[in-house]
Design an enzyme around this catalytic site. Structure first.
Site, PDB file in Angstrom:
ATOM      1  N   SER A 135      38.235  35.291  65.621  1.00  0.00           N
ATOM      2  CA  SER A 135      37.932  36.693  65.957  1.00  0.00           C
ATOM      3  C   SER A 135      36.436  36.930  65.772  1.00  0.00           C
ATOM      4  O   SER A 135      35.774  36.212  65.009  1.00  0.00           O
ATOM      5  CB  SER A 135      38.710  37.613  65.011  1.00  0.00           C
ATOM      6  OG  SER A 135      38.214  38.931  65.052  1.00  0.00           O
ATOM      7  N   TYR A 148      41.063  40.076  56.338  1.00  0.00           N
ATOM      8  CA  TYR A 148      41.305  39.658  57.729  1.00  0.00           C
ATOM      9  C   TYR A 148      40.101  38.862  58.248  1.00  0.00           C
ATOM     10  O   TYR A 148      40.259  37.757  58.792  1.00  0.00           O
ATOM     11  CB  TYR A 148      41.571  40.876  58.630  1.00  0.00           C
ATOM     12  CG  TYR A 148      41.752  40.459  60.078  1.00  0.00           C
ATOM     13  CD1 TYR A 148      42.871  39.737  60.466  1.00  0.00           C
ATOM     14  CD2 TYR A 148      40.774  40.740  61.031  1.00  0.00           C
ATOM     15  CE1 TYR A 148      43.030  39.311  61.780  1.00  0.00           C
ATOM     16  CE2 TYR A 148      40.925  40.319  62.356  1.00  0.00           C
ATOM     17  CZ  TYR A 148      42.049  39.606  62.720  1.00  0.00           C
ATOM     18  OH  TYR A 148      42.199  39.172  64.011  1.00  0.00           O
TER      19      TYR A 148
HETATM   20  P1  NDP Z   1      50.121  40.840  68.590  1.00  0.00           P
HETATM   21  O1  NDP Z   1      50.519  41.604  67.381  1.00  0.00           O
HETATM   22  O2  NDP Z   1      50.365  41.453  69.931  1.00  0.00           O
HETATM   23  O3  NDP Z   1      50.786  39.391  68.575  1.00  0.00           O
HETATM   24  C1  NDP Z   1      50.847  38.641  67.399  1.00  0.00           C
HETATM   25  C2  NDP Z   1      51.782  37.473  67.584  1.00  0.00           C
HETATM   26  O4  NDP Z   1      51.792  36.718  66.358  1.00  0.00           O
HETATM   27  C3  NDP Z   1      53.212  37.906  67.867  1.00  0.00           C
HETATM   28  O5  NDP Z   1      53.752  37.085  68.859  1.00  0.00           O
HETATM   29  C4  NDP Z   1      53.928  37.658  66.536  1.00  0.00           C
HETATM   30  O6  NDP Z   1      55.273  37.265  66.766  1.00  0.00           O
HETATM   31  C5  NDP Z   1      53.142  36.474  65.985  1.00  0.00           C
HETATM   32  N1  NDP Z   1      53.285  36.402  64.529  1.00  0.00           N
HETATM   33  C6  NDP Z   1      52.737  37.205  63.587  1.00  0.00           C
HETATM   34  N2  NDP Z   1      53.176  36.863  62.368  1.00  0.00           N
HETATM   35  C7  NDP Z   1      54.030  35.814  62.553  1.00  0.00           C
HETATM   36  C8  NDP Z   1      54.826  35.042  61.677  1.00  0.00           C
HETATM   37  N3  NDP Z   1      54.837  35.243  60.346  1.00  0.00           N
HETATM   38  N4  NDP Z   1      55.586  34.050  62.201  1.00  0.00           N
HETATM   39  C9  NDP Z   1      55.596  33.836  63.534  1.00  0.00           C
HETATM   40  N5  NDP Z   1      54.852  34.529  64.415  1.00  0.00           N
HETATM   41  C10 NDP Z   1      54.094  35.522  63.915  1.00  0.00           C
HETATM   42  O7  NDP Z   1      48.564  40.540  68.389  1.00  0.00           O
HETATM   43  P2  NDP Z   1      47.500  39.736  69.290  1.00  0.00           P
HETATM   44  O8  NDP Z   1      48.110  39.126  70.475  1.00  0.00           O
HETATM   45  O9  NDP Z   1      46.335  40.618  69.467  1.00  0.00           O
HETATM   46  O10 NDP Z   1      47.076  38.626  68.230  1.00  0.00           O
HETATM   47  C11 NDP Z   1      47.125  37.227  68.486  1.00  0.00           C
HETATM   48  C12 NDP Z   1      46.013  36.546  67.714  1.00  0.00           C
HETATM   49  O11 NDP Z   1      44.757  36.976  68.219  1.00  0.00           O
HETATM   50  C13 NDP Z   1      46.002  36.859  66.215  1.00  0.00           C
HETATM   51  O12 NDP Z   1      45.720  35.675  65.505  1.00  0.00           O
HETATM   52  C14 NDP Z   1      44.860  37.862  66.072  1.00  0.00           C
HETATM   53  O13 NDP Z   1      44.284  37.814  64.800  1.00  0.00           O
HETATM   54  C15 NDP Z   1      43.917  37.360  67.138  1.00  0.00           C
HETATM   55  N6  NDP Z   1      42.953  38.326  67.625  1.00  0.00           N
HETATM   56  C16 NDP Z   1      43.351  39.535  68.125  1.00  0.00           C
HETATM   57  C17 NDP Z   1      42.400  40.446  68.567  1.00  0.00           C
HETATM   58  C18 NDP Z   1      42.761  41.798  69.066  1.00  0.00           C
HETATM   59  O14 NDP Z   1      41.855  42.680  69.145  1.00  0.00           O
HETATM   60  N7  NDP Z   1      44.006  42.057  69.469  1.00  0.00           N
HETATM   61  C19 NDP Z   1      40.974  40.114  68.547  1.00  0.00           C
HETATM   62  C20 NDP Z   1      40.677  38.834  67.980  1.00  0.00           C
HETATM   63  C21 NDP Z   1      41.630  37.976  67.563  1.00  0.00           C
HETATM   64  P3  NDP Z   1      56.557  37.854  65.995  1.00  0.00           P
HETATM   65  O15 NDP Z   1      56.191  39.174  65.430  1.00  0.00           O
HETATM   66  O16 NDP Z   1      57.627  37.917  67.048  1.00  0.00           O
HETATM   67  O17 NDP Z   1      56.864  36.808  64.975  1.00  0.00           O
HETATM   68  C1  8X3 Z   2      40.528  41.606  65.928  1.00  0.00           C
HETATM   69  C2  8X3 Z   2      39.219  42.188  66.319  1.00  0.00           C
HETATM   70  O1  8X3 Z   2      37.386  43.778  65.618  1.00  0.00           O
HETATM   71  O2  8X3 Z   2      39.684  44.429  65.116  1.00  0.00           O
HETATM   72  O3  8X3 Z   2      40.344  40.334  65.432  1.00  0.00           O
HETATM   73  O4  8X3 Z   2      38.611  42.695  63.848  1.00  0.00           O
HETATM   74  S1  8X3 Z   2      38.711  43.305  65.149  1.00  0.00           S
END
Ligand code: NDP
Ligand code: 8X3
Length: 249
Positions: A135, A148
Site C-alpha cells: 500500500s 496498518y
Molecule cells: P476488501 O475488503 O474488498 O477485500 C479484502 C479481501 O481479503 C476479501 O476477499 C477478504 O475475504 C480477504 N480477507 C481478509 N481477511 C481474511 C482472512 N482472515 N482470511 C481470508 N481472507 C481474508 O479490500 P481490498 O480489495 O481493498 O483489499 C485487498 C488488499 O489490498 C488488502 O491487502 C489491502 O490492504 C490492500 N490495499 C487496499 C487498498 C484500498 O484502498 N482498498 C489500497 C492499498 C492496498 P473474506 O472476508 O471473504 O475472507
Molecule cells: C489502503 C490505502 O491510504 O487507506 O492501503 O492506507 S490507505
C-alpha cells in the site's frame, strides 16, 4: 493454461483479479472465508477456470487441507497474488484497540509469510511470479495508519528481501502499492459503517479493483526476464498533504 492463486478473491481487488486473469486465459484458485461469494465466482467464470478454496488465511490447518488437495488441473501454480488483508480502525495509536492491531498483523503479515513459505518450493519449481499487495501506507505515514502502515511496510520489504533470496531461481516478486481503491476496505476498516465508506469515496473518483487487477495481470504477464520490484499507484485526486507541527501553548 497458467494458474494463479489469489487470496482474498471474495471482494474488491482480489475478486477483480479473478475476473481479469480468467479473461486473459488463466485458471484461478480463488480463496477467502465467504464461501457463497467464491461459489458465485465459479458460477460466473466456470468451474473449469475457477477452483474455490474456503479458509481463513490465519488458519494454517484449514489452508493446508485446501491447498494440499488441489485438483490436478489447478496443482501447478504459476502466480501467487498475496492480496487478502485488511485495516481495522483509524484511531491514533494511543486510542487504538490492541486486538485490532493483532488481527492486522496476523492477517497481513503472519498469514502472508506463512502461505508464501509453504508454496515457495512449488513457486520455484514453476518459476512463478509472486505479487504482494502492499500500500502507499507502507511509505507515507498518516494519522491512524500506525499498525496498518507497519504491516504494509513489512510486505514491501519482505517482497524486496524475497527478490534477493530468490536470485537465480527465475521467480519474480513484486510489491504493488496502491492508494485509494473503492472496495469493501473502508467498510471493513470502520466496522461496517457504509455511510463513512461512501463519504470517503464520494467525489474522489478513486481507483477501482479492476484498475489494480489490470496492473497485477500486467506484472504477471511480462516476459520472464523482467521484474517490476515495486509499483505505486494512486487516483489523480489523491496526493500528499505535508507534515504537521504541534505548537506549544
Ligand atoms: P476488501 O475488503 O474488498 O477485500 C479484502 C479481501 O481479503 C476479501 O476477499 C477478504 O475475504 C480477504 N480477507 C481478509 N481477511 C481474511 C482472512 N482472515 N482470511 C481470508 N481472507 C481474508 O479490500 P481490498 O480489495 O481493498 O483489499 C485487498 C488488499 O489490498 C488488502 O491487502 C489491502 O490492504 C490492500 N490495499 C487496499 C487498498 C484500498 O484502498 N482498498 C489500497 C492499498 C492496498 P473474506 O472476508 O471473504 O475472507
Ligand atoms: C489502503 C490505502 O491510504 O487507506 O492501503 O492506507 S490507505
Amino acid at each position: 493454461m497458467k494458474t494463479v492463486l489469489v487470496t482474498g478473491a471474495t471482494s474488491g481487488i482480489g475478486e477483480a483479479c479473478a475476473r481479469a486473469f480468467v479473461r486473459a486465459g488463466w485458471k484461478v484458485i480463488a480463496t477467502g472465508r465467504r464461501a457463497e461469494r467464491l461459489e458465485a465466482l465459479v458460477e460466473e467464470l466456470g468451474a473449469d477456470r475457477v477452483h474455490p478454496c474456503v479458509f481463513d488465511v490465519r488458519d494454517e490447518a484449514a489452508r493446508d487441507a485446501a491447498l494440499d488437495s488441489l485438483p490436478e488441473g489447478f496443482a501447478k501454480i504459476d502466480c501467487l497474488v498475496n492480496n487478502a488483508g485488511l485495516a481495522l480502525g483509524t484511531e491514533k495509536a494511543q486510542d487504538a484497540d490492541l486486538a485490532s492491531w493483532k488481527t492486522m498483523i496476523d492477517t497481513n503479515v503472519t498469514a502472508l509469510v506463512s502461505l508464501t513459505h509453504k508454496l515457495l518450493p512449488a513457486l520455484i519449481a514453476s518459476k512463478a511470479a509472486v505479487v504482494n499487495l502492499s500500500s502507499v501506507a507502507a511509505t507515507y505515514p498518516y494519522t491512524g495508519g500506525n499498525v496498518y502502515g507497519g504491516t504494509k511496510a513489512f510486505v514491501r520489504q519482505f517482497s524486496l528481501g524475497l527478490r534477493s533470496d530468490l536470485s537465480g531461481t527465475g521467480v519474480r516478486v513484486t510489491s504493488i502499492e496502491p492508494g485509494m481503491v473503492e472496495t469493501e476496505f473502508t467498510l471493513v476498516r470502520t466496522g461496517g459503517n457504509q455511510a463513512a465508506s461512501d463519504q470517503l469515496y464520494a467525489g474522489a473518483n478513486p481507483m477501482t479493483g479492476a484498475d489494480i487487477a489490470e496492473t497485477v495481470l500486467w506484472v504477471a504477464s511480462l516476459p520472464p526476464h523482467l521484474n517490476i520490484n515495486t509499483l505505486e499507484l494512486m487516483p489523480v485526486s489523491q496526493s500528499f498533504a505535508g507534515f504537521q507541527v504541534a505548537r506549544e501553548g
